[in-house]
Scaffold this active site. Structure first.
Site, PDB file in Angstrom:
ATOM      1  N   ARG A  78      46.703   4.592  79.792  1.00 47.86           N
ATOM      2  CA  ARG A  78      45.593   5.102  79.244  1.00 47.86           C
ATOM      3  C   ARG A  78      44.865   5.757  79.553  1.00 47.86           C
ATOM      4  O   ARG A  78      44.044   5.369  80.208  1.00 47.86           O
ATOM      5  CB  ARG A  78      45.250   4.579  78.245  1.00 47.86           C
ATOM      6  CG  ARG A  78      46.174   3.608  77.004  1.00 47.86           C
ATOM      7  CD  ARG A  78      45.958   2.127  76.375  1.00 47.86           C
ATOM      8  NE  ARG A  78      47.409   1.476  75.822  1.00 47.86           N
ATOM      9  CZ  ARG A  78      47.784   0.833  75.862  1.00 47.86           C
ATOM     10  NH1 ARG A  78      48.197   0.252  76.998  1.00 47.86           N
ATOM     11  NH2 ARG A  78      48.893   0.163  75.740  1.00 47.86           N
ATOM     12  N   HIS A 107      53.761  -2.189  76.240  1.00 46.83           N
ATOM     13  CA  HIS A 107      53.440  -2.509  75.139  1.00 46.83           C
ATOM     14  C   HIS A 107      54.111  -3.279  74.787  1.00 46.83           C
ATOM     15  O   HIS A 107      54.654  -4.051  74.711  1.00 46.83           O
ATOM     16  CB  HIS A 107      54.505  -1.823  74.354  1.00 46.83           C
ATOM     17  CG  HIS A 107      54.379  -0.124  74.385  1.00 46.83           C
ATOM     18  ND1 HIS A 107      55.463   1.278  74.105  1.00 46.83           N
ATOM     19  CD2 HIS A 107      53.063   0.408  74.456  1.00 46.83           C
ATOM     20  CE1 HIS A 107      54.757   2.662  74.398  1.00 46.83           C
ATOM     21  NE2 HIS A 107      53.555   1.761  74.209  1.00 46.83           N
ATOM     22  N   TYR A 142      59.742   6.567  71.038  1.00 37.25           N
ATOM     23  CA  TYR A 142      60.148   7.679  72.437  1.00 37.25           C
ATOM     24  C   TYR A 142      61.659   7.956  72.103  1.00 37.25           C
ATOM     25  O   TYR A 142      62.192   9.303  72.783  1.00 37.25           O
ATOM     26  CB  TYR A 142      60.025   7.810  73.765  1.00 37.25           C
ATOM     27  CG  TYR A 142      58.252   6.813  73.936  1.00 37.25           C
ATOM     28  CD1 TYR A 142      58.000   8.110  73.560  1.00 37.25           C
ATOM     29  CD2 TYR A 142      57.308   5.844  73.531  1.00 37.25           C
ATOM     30  CE1 TYR A 142      55.803   7.897  73.659  1.00 37.25           C
ATOM     31  CE2 TYR A 142      56.471   5.637  74.030  1.00 37.25           C
ATOM     32  CZ  TYR A 142      55.359   6.039  73.704  1.00 37.25           C
ATOM     33  OH  TYR A 142      54.194   6.859  73.951  1.00 37.25           O
ATOM     34  N   ARG A 189      51.212  10.708  78.254  1.00 30.19           N
ATOM     35  CA  ARG A 189      51.539   9.159  78.780  1.00 30.19           C
ATOM     36  C   ARG A 189      52.730   9.486  77.356  1.00 30.19           C
ATOM     37  O   ARG A 189      53.886   8.897  78.004  1.00 30.19           O
ATOM     38  CB  ARG A 189      50.593   8.189  77.998  1.00 30.19           C
ATOM     39  CG  ARG A 189      50.676   6.758  77.228  1.00 30.19           C
ATOM     40  CD  ARG A 189      50.100   5.479  77.200  1.00 30.19           C
ATOM     41  NE  ARG A 189      50.459   4.818  76.516  1.00 30.19           N
ATOM     42  CZ  ARG A 189      50.915   3.714  77.124  1.00 30.19           C
ATOM     43  NH1 ARG A 189      50.399   3.895  78.782  1.00 30.19           N
ATOM     44  NH2 ARG A 189      51.338   2.681  76.362  1.00 30.19           N
ATOM     45  N   HIS A 198      46.773  10.957  75.545  1.00 30.06           N
ATOM     46  CA  HIS A 198      47.490  11.151  75.461  1.00 30.06           C
ATOM     47  C   HIS A 198      48.873  11.520  75.030  1.00 30.06           C
ATOM     48  O   HIS A 198      49.930  10.864  75.339  1.00 30.06           O
ATOM     49  CB  HIS A 198      46.925   9.743  74.103  1.00 30.06           C
ATOM     50  CG  HIS A 198      47.736   8.022  73.906  1.00 30.06           C
ATOM     51  ND1 HIS A 198      47.246   7.445  74.564  1.00 30.06           N
ATOM     52  CD2 HIS A 198      48.560   8.805  73.383  1.00 30.06           C
ATOM     53  CE1 HIS A 198      47.066   6.918  74.435  1.00 30.06           C
ATOM     54  NE2 HIS A 198      48.763   6.362  73.612  1.00 30.06           N
ATOM     55  N   LYS A 203      44.730  -3.556  77.361  1.00 29.42           N
ATOM     56  CA  LYS A 203      44.200  -3.786  76.632  1.00 29.42           C
ATOM     57  C   LYS A 203      43.892  -5.301  76.270  1.00 29.42           C
ATOM     58  O   LYS A 203      44.199  -6.504  76.729  1.00 29.42           O
ATOM     59  CB  LYS A 203      45.107  -3.789  75.590  1.00 29.42           C
ATOM     60  CG  LYS A 203      44.874  -1.712  74.949  1.00 29.42           C
ATOM     61  CD  LYS A 203      45.977  -1.996  73.448  1.00 29.42           C
ATOM     62  CE  LYS A 203      45.282  -0.280  73.194  1.00 29.42           C
ATOM     63  NZ  LYS A 203      46.287   0.424  72.094  1.00 29.42           N
TER      64      LYS A 203
END
Length: 302
Positions: free
Chosen positions: A157, A275, A284, A252, A249, A181
């Site tokens: 990210r 994730h 995806y 990514r 992004h 995160k």
């Protein structure tokens, strides 16, 4: 300010302190929560009067707020984020015995239409890399090449990239340390190609130290997210790549899509992208027209 409103302000402050200190949320995320709760407080004041407090809020107040946001034109994604903030806040208050029941528990998240992530084809991302090498100024060529290559080759990210220090790159183990995160540190594998372009860039720096930022701005300070956003958009435009919502992004998404096309399984991609939910990675599984045609052409009926 009345005592009741002061108590409400204190509760918000305590909640923000909790998610920052105990949950490990970044300062940027805490500020987003502060903003969302502030906007809800403004709405609740109009609905419940100036002396309202957290215990006065019920599910009707929450639903009215969601409708208010929808009427203002807030997209489902934006309403969902604001509702998620309220869910976290009132769940916290319930756990602290500040309220007797959770007014948000029965309110459903807005239905969000999942869009296929925008990504670059192999031809497009190779063209992007060529444009950076050909068009970047001599001073920034190696840095910008390293940034674009790293985004494409690691799936980082934007904020993860700019937070990295030189010491976060392990050239012996072919790994990088990333703060993801929730301030969670992850050690991720990276390719030899990515490490080579980083080394080429670092050779242009004088007396590099492990604690120094990996990427510097023209003022020799840590490069910020806005600068990287601008340079990625600039090179995408120069490469004449036109897609919906192009941004860092997109690179990514390109990383994940490329892995999937190469036959990697979703669980591996999920781990590399960090994730929490496999459903996020399943986005995806998009298949373009050429993939469909190639699949049909493989059927041998003779």
């Amino acid at each position: 300010m009345t005592n009741r409103r002061w108590a409400m302000t204190q509760e918000i402050g305590q909640f923000l302190g909790y998610i920052g200190a105990e949950r490990g949320f970044t300062a940027k995320t805490v500020e987003a929560y502060r903003h969302d709760l502030g906007k809800f407080s403004e709405f609740a004041t109009g609905e419940l009067g100036g002396a309202w407090q957290s215990g006065d809020v019920d599910q009707h107040t929450i639903r009215a707020y969601m409708q208010f946001l929808a009427d203002k034109g807030n997209a489902a994604v934006s309403r969902g984020r604001k509702l998620a903030t309220l869910k976290s806040f009132f769940k916290y208050l319930l756990s602290e015995d500040k309220i007797k029941s959770d007014p948000v528990a029965q309110v459903r998240m807005p239905k969000i239409q999942q869009k296929e992530p925008s990504y670059l084809t192999e031809q497009e991302y190779k063209r992007l890399l060529k444009v950076v090498k050909n068009n970047a100024t001599k001073y920034f060529k190696l840095r910008d090449t390293a940034i674009i290559t790293m985004l494409l080759g690691t799936g980082l990210r934007l904020n993860e990239l700019v937070q990295m220090n030189i010491g976060d790159v392990n050239f012996e183990d072919n790994t990088i340390k990333v703060t993801r995160k929730g301030n969670q540190e992850r050690i991720l594998p990276t390719s030899e190609e990515v490490l080579i372009v980083i080394q080429r860039y670092l050779r242009t720096r004088e007396g590099v130290l492990l604690h120094e930022p990996l990427f510097l701005s023209k003022r020799n300070k840590r490069i910020d997210t806005a600068s990287v956003w601008h340079l990625v958009k600039k090179y995408l435009k120069q490469a004449q790549i036109e897609k919906e919502k192009l941004s860092p992004h997109t690179l990514r998404h390109t990383f994940a899509t490329t892995l999937l096309k190469q036959g990697e399984n979703l669980l591996t991609i999920k781990q590399l992208l960090s994730h929490k939910n496999l459903r996020t990675t399943e986005r995806y599984l998009h298949i373009n027209g050429e993939d469909l045609k190639a699949a049909v052409d493989k059927i041998d009926l003779q």
